[in-house]
Design a protein around this motif. Sequence first.
Motif, PDB file in Angstrom:
ATOM      1  N   VAL A  12       0.885  -1.154   0.000  1.00  0.00           N
ATOM      2  CA  VAL A  12       0.000   0.000   0.000  1.00  0.00           C
ATOM      3  C   VAL A  12       0.929   1.211   0.000  1.00  0.00           C
ATOM      4  O   VAL A  12       1.573   1.519   0.997  1.00  0.00           O
ATOM      5  N   ILE A  14       1.659   4.918   0.075  1.00  0.00           N
ATOM      6  CA  ILE A  14       1.090   6.186   0.522  1.00  0.00           C
ATOM      7  C   ILE A  14       2.037   7.335   0.197  1.00  0.00           C
ATOM      8  O   ILE A  14       1.612   8.421  -0.138  1.00  0.00           O
ATOM      9  N   THR A  45      -2.423   5.028  -2.927  1.00  0.00           N
ATOM     10  CA  THR A  45      -3.455   5.773  -2.231  1.00  0.00           C
ATOM     11  C   THR A  45      -2.861   7.052  -1.657  1.00  0.00           C
ATOM     12  O   THR A  45      -1.635   7.208  -1.623  1.00  0.00           O
ATOM     13  N   VAL A 122       1.007  -7.702   3.740  1.00  0.00           N
ATOM     14  CA  VAL A 122       0.672  -6.332   3.346  1.00  0.00           C
ATOM     15  C   VAL A 122       1.695  -5.403   3.990  1.00  0.00           C
ATOM     16  O   VAL A 122       1.906  -5.449   5.209  1.00  0.00           O
ATOM     17  N   THR A 124       2.889  -1.282   4.222  1.00  0.00           N
ATOM     18  CA  THR A 124       2.497   0.103   3.955  1.00  0.00           C
ATOM     19  C   THR A 124       3.782   0.909   3.808  1.00  0.00           C
ATOM     20  O   THR A 124       4.670   0.824   4.639  1.00  0.00           O
ATOM     21  N   TRP A 125       3.829   1.648   2.715  1.00  0.00           N
ATOM     22  CA  TRP A 125       5.039   2.390   2.421  1.00  0.00           C
ATOM     23  C   TRP A 125       4.727   3.845   2.361  1.00  0.00           C
ATOM     24  O   TRP A 125       4.211   4.404   1.514  1.00  0.00           O
TER      25      TRP A 125
END
Length: 125
Positions: A12, A14, A45, A122, A124-125
Amino acid sequence: MSDVQVADLVIVLIAGPENPKRLPSAFFLAATAAAAEQNVIMYFTGPATELLGKGKAESIFPMPGGKSVADFMKLAEDNGVRIIGCLQSLELNGMTADDLSKPIPLLTPSAALPSLVAAGRVLTW
């Protein structure tokens, strides 16, 4: 993402244009996992959706004189990473599908969530 098989890895993304030095690692990790036969999805996103706009990724260079973010994105896609955008984040950034550099799947967070939950990992970056 429901129309594609369950991913082994979802990133994901960011981080966007505001933090160019952070971006290459996400694409390297995705490309490496995909090259190792893993099913990888990057879900753009928040500010990351700006990177999907026409000419935007080509204009961002994490290191002066180095490769553009578009080059890192291409490396990931060439290795089989699937890029999906957040529809609501496009709207948040004043963009529409017509502003994208190429057609990609666009999903709201609620539509993406079942596949994110089903992924093996999953990040998140």
